[in-house]
Design a protein around this motif. Sequence first.
Motif, PDB file in Angstrom:
ATOM      1  N   GLU A   1       0.817  -1.218   0.000  1.00 57.34           N
ATOM      2  CA  GLU A   1       0.000   0.000   0.000  1.00 57.34           C
ATOM      3  C   GLU A   1       0.851   1.270   0.000  1.00 57.34           C
ATOM      4  OE1 GLU A   1      -3.955  -0.704   2.440  1.00 57.34           O
ATOM      5  OE2 GLU A   1      -2.208  -1.260   3.651  1.00 57.34           O
ATOM      6  N   PHE A   2       2.170   1.113  -0.189  1.00 55.92           N
ATOM      7  CA  PHE A   2       3.092   2.238  -0.070  1.00 55.92           C
ATOM      8  C   PHE A   2       3.701   2.599  -1.426  1.00 55.92           C
ATOM      9  CE2 PHE A   2       2.731   0.559   4.100  1.00 55.92           C
ATOM     10  CZ  PHE A   2       3.024   1.583   4.996  1.00 55.92           C
ATOM     11  N   GLU A   3       3.981   3.894  -1.588  1.00 59.36           N
ATOM     12  CA  GLU A   3       4.873   4.347  -2.651  1.00 59.36           C
ATOM     13  C   GLU A   3       6.259   4.499  -2.031  1.00 59.36           C
ATOM     14  OE1 GLU A   3       3.591   8.204  -4.058  1.00 59.36           O
ATOM     15  OE2 GLU A   3       3.264   8.961  -2.028  1.00 59.36           O
ATOM     16  N   TRP A   4       7.316   4.215  -2.825  1.00 60.37           N
ATOM     17  CA  TRP A   4       8.679   4.231  -2.320  1.00 60.37           C
ATOM     18  C   TRP A   4       9.594   4.974  -3.282  1.00 60.37           C
ATOM     19  CZ3 TRP A   4       9.451   2.290   2.479  1.00 60.37           C
ATOM     20  CH2 TRP A   4       8.518   1.365   2.967  1.00 60.37           C
ATOM     21  N   ILE A   5      10.596   5.643  -2.732  1.00 59.85           N
ATOM     22  CA  ILE A   5      11.707   6.143  -3.524  1.00 59.85           C
ATOM     23  C   ILE A   5      12.960   5.407  -3.075  1.00 59.85           C
ATOM     24  CG2 ILE A   5      13.276   8.115  -3.832  1.00 59.85           C
ATOM     25  CD1 ILE A   5      10.868   9.877  -4.175  1.00 59.85           C
ATOM     26  N   VAL A   6      13.647   4.786  -4.039  1.00 59.56           N
ATOM     27  CA  VAL A   6      14.930   4.140  -3.786  1.00 59.56           C
ATOM     28  C   VAL A   6      16.015   5.187  -3.995  1.00 59.56           C
ATOM     29  CG1 VAL A   6      16.503   2.286  -4.423  1.00 59.56           C
ATOM     30  CG2 VAL A   6      14.023   1.905  -4.518  1.00 59.56           C
ATOM     31  N   LEU A   7      16.726   5.518  -2.921  1.00 54.71           N
ATOM     32  CA  LEU A   7      17.698   6.615  -2.913  1.00 54.71           C
ATOM     33  C   LEU A   7      19.063   6.068  -2.514  1.00 54.71           C
ATOM     34  CD1 LEU A   7      17.850   9.876  -2.972  1.00 54.71           C
ATOM     35  CD2 LEU A   7      17.896   9.655  -0.486  1.00 54.71           C
ATOM     36  N   PRO A   8      20.053   6.058  -3.407  1.00 52.13           N
ATOM     37  CA  PRO A   8      21.381   5.600  -3.015  1.00 52.13           C
ATOM     38  C   PRO A   8      22.011   6.509  -1.955  1.00 52.13           C
ATOM     39  CG  PRO A   8      21.151   5.564  -5.408  1.00 52.13           C
ATOM     40  CD  PRO A   8      19.969   6.323  -4.860  1.00 52.13           C
ATOM     41  N   LEU A   9      22.516   5.888  -0.890  1.00 55.85           N
ATOM     42  CA  LEU A   9      23.310   6.604   0.108  1.00 55.85           C
ATOM     43  C   LEU A   9      24.782   6.502  -0.260  1.00 55.85           C
ATOM     44  CD1 LEU A   9      21.419   5.384   3.308  1.00 55.85           C
ATOM     45  CD2 LEU A   9      21.174   7.603   2.167  1.00 55.85           C
ATOM     46  N   THR A  10      25.237   5.287  -0.544  1.00 57.37           N
ATOM     47  CA  THR A  10      26.564   5.052  -1.109  1.00 57.37           C
ATOM     48  C   THR A  10      26.427   3.986  -2.176  1.00 57.37           C
ATOM     49  OG1 THR A  10      27.147   3.314   0.481  1.00 57.37           O
ATOM     50  CG2 THR A  10      27.716   5.571   1.077  1.00 57.37           C
ATOM     51  N   GLY A  11      27.149   4.154  -3.292  1.00 58.21           N
ATOM     52  CA  GLY A  11      27.110   3.177  -4.359  1.00 58.21           C
ATOM     53  C   GLY A  11      25.942   3.385  -5.303  1.00 58.21           C
ATOM     54  N   GLY A  12      25.895   2.533  -6.318  1.00 61.44           N
ATOM     55  CA  GLY A  12      24.838   2.580  -7.315  1.00 61.44           C
ATOM     56  C   GLY A  12      24.122   1.248  -7.404  1.00 61.44           C
ATOM     57  N   CYS A  13      23.057   1.210  -8.207  1.00 63.86           N
ATOM     58  CA  CYS A  13      22.260  -0.013  -8.316  1.00 63.86           C
ATOM     59  C   CYS A  13      21.358   0.075  -9.531  1.00 63.86           C
ATOM     60  CB  CYS A  13      21.411  -0.222  -7.061  1.00 63.86           C
ATOM     61  SG  CYS A  13      20.132   1.043  -6.800  1.00 63.86           S
ATOM     62  N   THR A  14      20.719  -1.019  -9.848  1.00 62.87           N
ATOM     63  CA  THR A  14      19.595  -1.009 -10.775  1.00 62.87           C
ATOM     64  C   THR A  14      18.326  -1.268  -9.975  1.00 62.87           C
ATOM     65  OG1 THR A  14      19.794  -3.369 -11.264  1.00 62.87           O
ATOM     66  CG2 THR A  14      20.969  -1.830 -12.718  1.00 62.87           C
ATOM     67  N   VAL A  15      17.240  -0.667 -10.411  1.00 65.29           N
ATOM     68  CA  VAL A  15      15.936  -0.895  -9.798  1.00 65.29           C
ATOM     69  C   VAL A  15      14.997  -1.374 -10.900  1.00 65.29           C
ATOM     70  CG1 VAL A  15      14.012   0.090  -8.496  1.00 65.29           C
ATOM     71  CG2 VAL A  15      16.348   0.904  -8.080  1.00 65.29           C
ATOM     72  N   GLN A  16      14.513  -2.575 -10.752  1.00 65.38           N
ATOM     73  CA  GLN A  16      13.581  -3.141 -11.718  1.00 65.38           C
ATOM     74  C   GLN A  16      12.186  -3.115 -11.111  1.00 65.38           C
ATOM     75  OE1 GLN A  16      14.769  -6.871 -13.481  1.00 65.38           O
ATOM     76  NE2 GLN A  16      12.672  -7.430 -14.011  1.00 65.38           N
ATOM     77  N   VAL A  17      11.239  -2.506 -11.830  1.00 67.51           N
ATOM     78  CA  VAL A  17       9.866  -2.372 -11.341  1.00 67.51           C
ATOM     79  C   VAL A  17       8.914  -2.856 -12.426  1.00 67.51           C
ATOM     80  CG1 VAL A  17       8.142  -0.830 -10.332  1.00 67.51           C
ATOM     81  CG2 VAL A  17      10.573  -0.307 -10.067  1.00 67.51           C
ATOM     82  N   ASN A  18       8.283  -3.990 -12.170  1.00 67.96           N
ATOM     83  CA  ASN A  18       7.303  -4.536 -13.113  1.00 67.96           C
ATOM     84  C   ASN A  18       7.819  -4.544 -14.554  1.00 67.96           C
ATOM     85  OD1 ASN A  18       5.605  -4.849 -10.932  1.00 67.96           O
ATOM     86  ND2 ASN A  18       4.356  -3.054 -11.375  1.00 67.96           N
TER      87      ASN A  18
END
Length: 276
Positions: free
Chosen positions: A57-74
């Motif tokens: 039931e939540f909306e989220w923001i993925v925010l890097p603190l250190t490093g990088g990443c990929t975010v896969q959503v649907n």
Amino acid sequence: MRGHMDKTGSDLHLPAGCAAEAPYVLLVDPERAGWTYSALRTLALGPGASHAFDSGEFEWIVLPLTGGCTVQVNGEIFQLRGRTSVFDGVTDFAYVPREARALIASGAGGRFALAGAKCERRLPARYGPAPEVPVEARGSGVQAREVRGFAAAGAFACDRLIAVEVVTPGGNWSSYPPHKHDEHIAGEESELEEIYYYEIAGDGLGYQRISPSRPGGADMLAEVRTGDVVLVPDGWHGPSVAQPGHPMYYLNVMAGPGAEREWRIRFHPDHPEGYR
């Protein structure tokens, strides 16, 4: 303790590690905080590691603190370049809507914040470019600080979530003058639950004050260090004070019941206006 909030301070300040819940280094949800909307998680991934979650039931923001990443959503994939530390400037980020399946993967490893809010509307998954993050120099002298409004109310579209980063130079005060947003007054103040997440450079420390805005309201003075969290259910919050020689970073996560997503605050009347 879940479902309970001691407004005298013992549950308002969560020292690093005390709100861990695997796989999260930090997990603050509405049940733990004793409120309705605002949530925050932090996640540490080793090289090549990944983490999948359902947004619910939540909306989220993925925010890097250190490093990088990929975010896969649907099925959509967002590549986040990230940064080497929170003191190195703004970062790009990804928005994960409610009722979605997300996968965070990091080739080199890193630490990532998930800023969230319980919401009603399902907005599109999106990428937030670092160059589009508004950066504001707020205050002057020993009240100077930098505000990075990556998900400020007017900067990036969310349903309820409002989130910003603040960097306070060592020896300076921020969140000053004390201000509040714990009741709805049309055109003047919005009701918002708020989470502060801290990192202090060089193993330093800081101080955070919350003072009551009503009888029985939140009342706290805490020494804060990297990884600590302070919950602000109500009350005048500020100042946030950074140890000399040790810049302070904090991530603010806010959400509330208002029909409009807006950040309206009232300053404490006993503090001088010139420091705003």
